[in-house]
Write a protein that holds these residues in place. Structure first.
Motif, PDB file in Angstrom:
ATOM      1  N   ASP A   1       0.814  -1.221   0.000  1.00  8.60           N
ATOM      2  CA  ASP A   1       0.000   0.000   0.000  1.00  8.60           C
ATOM      3  C   ASP A   1       0.841   1.261   0.000  1.00  8.60           C
ATOM      4  O   ASP A   1       0.321   2.349   0.226  1.00  8.60           O
ATOM      5  CB  ASP A   1      -0.940   0.007   1.212  1.00  8.60           C
ATOM      6  CG  ASP A   1      -0.182   0.058   2.534  1.00  8.60           C
ATOM      7  OD1 ASP A   1       1.027  -0.272   2.530  1.00  8.60           O
ATOM      8  OD2 ASP A   1      -0.791   0.424   3.558  1.00  8.60           O
ATOM      9  N   ALA A   2       2.164   1.155  -0.250  1.00  4.46           N
ATOM     10  CA  ALA A   2       3.010   2.351  -0.197  1.00  4.46           C
ATOM     11  C   ALA A   2       4.238   2.172  -1.077  1.00  4.46           C
ATOM     12  O   ALA A   2       4.823   1.085  -1.145  1.00  4.46           O
ATOM     13  CB  ALA A   2       3.445   2.642   1.238  1.00  4.46           C
ATOM     14  N   GLY A   3       4.669   3.243  -1.748  1.00  2.00           N
ATOM     15  CA  GLY A   3       5.927   3.209  -2.475  1.00  2.00           C
ATOM     16  C   GLY A   3       7.095   3.258  -1.497  1.00  2.00           C
ATOM     17  O   GLY A   3       7.011   3.896  -0.443  1.00  2.00           O
ATOM     18  N   CYS A   4       8.206   2.581  -1.820  1.00  9.04           N
ATOM     19  CA  CYS A   4       9.335   2.453  -0.884  1.00  9.04           C
ATOM     20  C   CYS A   4      10.665   2.621  -1.610  1.00  9.04           C
ATOM     21  O   CYS A   4      10.765   2.459  -2.831  1.00  9.04           O
ATOM     22  CB  CYS A   4       9.306   1.082  -0.209  1.00  9.04           C
ATOM     23  SG  CYS A   4       7.729   0.618   0.515  1.00  9.04           S
ATOM     24  N   LEU A   5      11.715   2.931  -0.841  1.00  9.67           N
ATOM     25  CA  LEU A   5      13.080   3.054  -1.341  1.00  9.67           C
ATOM     26  C   LEU A   5      14.001   2.150  -0.533  1.00  9.67           C
ATOM     27  O   LEU A   5      13.796   1.942   0.664  1.00  9.67           O
ATOM     28  CB  LEU A   5      13.565   4.505  -1.243  1.00  9.67           C
ATOM     29  CG  LEU A   5      12.716   5.567  -1.958  1.00  9.67           C
ATOM     30  CD1 LEU A   5      13.257   6.959  -1.655  1.00  9.67           C
ATOM     31  CD2 LEU A   5      12.696   5.317  -3.462  1.00  9.67           C
ATOM     32  N   TYR A   6      15.059   1.634  -1.188  1.00  9.37           N
ATOM     33  CA  TYR A   6      15.983   0.717  -0.510  1.00  9.37           C
ATOM     34  C   TYR A   6      17.395   0.914  -1.052  1.00  9.37           C
ATOM     35  O   TYR A   6      17.583   1.154  -2.256  1.00  9.37           O
ATOM     36  CB  TYR A   6      15.553  -0.742  -0.736  1.00  9.37           C
ATOM     37  CG  TYR A   6      16.607  -1.747  -0.325  1.00  9.37           C
ATOM     38  CD1 TYR A   6      16.718  -2.165   0.999  1.00  9.37           C
ATOM     39  CD2 TYR A   6      17.500  -2.262  -1.253  1.00  9.37           C
ATOM     40  CE1 TYR A   6      17.697  -3.066   1.384  1.00  9.37           C
ATOM     41  CE2 TYR A   6      18.483  -3.156  -0.882  1.00  9.37           C
ATOM     42  CZ  TYR A   6      18.576  -3.557   0.434  1.00  9.37           C
ATOM     43  OH  TYR A   6      19.557  -4.437   0.804  1.00  9.37           O
TER      44      TYR A   6
END
Length: 288
Positions: A206-211
């Motif tokens: 339910d959310a965009g993410c960065l790694y």
């Protein structure tokens, strides 16, 4: 009773002295009869066929072979540096590989025995124990039971927890002392083994993410010998929450760690692009 049995019974004689006396046939008068019988006045152990001597040496601990037996004489040094002794020890301990695939059997033996995950607390079972340089952006690091909120089960059934980031950058790092883990200086400098670091990441559906993942190979004085930094991975909102592996492997021997590699430092970071959370799960073997 074997040669090693007799040596171990009398630890006040340094092992290299015992082996040297056995070789030249000149036992110390304090040696017990059972040990002196192995040391006839002439000839000494140098008269044994090489195949027999290899079998005798193969019964000794591997570290003693390299750090002690190798110093006894040129013949023993050549045997310890050669392939036949280590092929035999590999066969005795079930370490197998096609001979054409092995460049150095001594290195293959030691690295096979030591291959394991060197990262401490990789999955968060102990909270943030063993992790340093911790940055707690947003609500900070959390530990969640898998599959967590809006996620999927991890590919390995052995993993039950994962680290979870927040809506601002969260970072953590760990430094692995390779020498403290048993990879002594000569082994690292001469064999220059490849080093593998793996990590897994997944985003909330339910959310965009960065790694991000960063790995550095360091000298004893913490000079950077090699460095890898992944691109910032963007996981879009509406993703299926699947786990993805990212890995770093040190370059081939011609351009590998180079002499002096003593430390492996890794750091992971992640964040969501809104008030949700992103998950990063265990770094698995940072194995040399």
């Amino acid at each position: 009773m074997s040669v090693t049995d007799n040596i171990l019974i009398f630890p006040f004689f340094p092992l290299h002295q015992c082996l040297a006396l056995l070789r030249v046939g000149n036992p110390h008068p304090c040696f017990p009869p059972c040990l002196r019988q192995l040391c006839p006045a002439a000839p000494g152990m140098e008269s044994l066929p090489e195949a027999v001597l290899v079998r005798i040496l193969a019964s000794l601990p591997a570290v003693e072979l390299v750090l002690v037996c190798r110093l006894v004489c040129c013949q023993w040094r050549n045997l310890v540096d050669g392939a036949a002794l280590w092929i035999l020890k590999c066969q005795q301990e079930g370490l197998t590989r096609a001979e054409s695939d092995v460049e150095n059997w001594q290195s293959f033996y030691f690295l096979s025995k030591k291959r394991r995950n060197l990262i401490k607390n990789p999955c968060g079972e102990e909270g943030l124990e063993h992790w340093g340089e911790v940055e707690n952006g947003g609500d900070g690091w959390k530990i969640e039971e898998l599959p967590g909120d809006f996620g999927k089960e991890f590919p390995s059934e052995e993993v039950h927890k994962c680290f979870v980031t927040s809506y601002e950058w969260c970072r953590k790092a760990q430094v692995i002392d390779l020498r403290a883990e048993g990879y002594w200086e000569e082994l690292m400098d001469t064999s220059q083994p490849k080093i593998m670091v793996r990590d897994w990441y997944a985003g909330r559906s339910d959310a965009g993410c960065l790694y991000e993942l960063c790995v550095k190979l360091l000298s004893e004085n913490e000079d950077v010998l090699a460095e890898y930094k992944s691109d910032t991975v963007t996981i879009p909102e509406g993703n299926d929450g699947s786990w993805t592996e990212v890995s770093y492997r040190s370059l081939t021997r011609s351009a590998a760690t180079g002499p002096g590699c003593a430390l492996c430092a890794l750091s992971t970071a992640g964040r969501t692009r809104c008030s949700g959370r992103a998950g990063t799960a265990p770094a698995s073997p940072a194995a040399v």
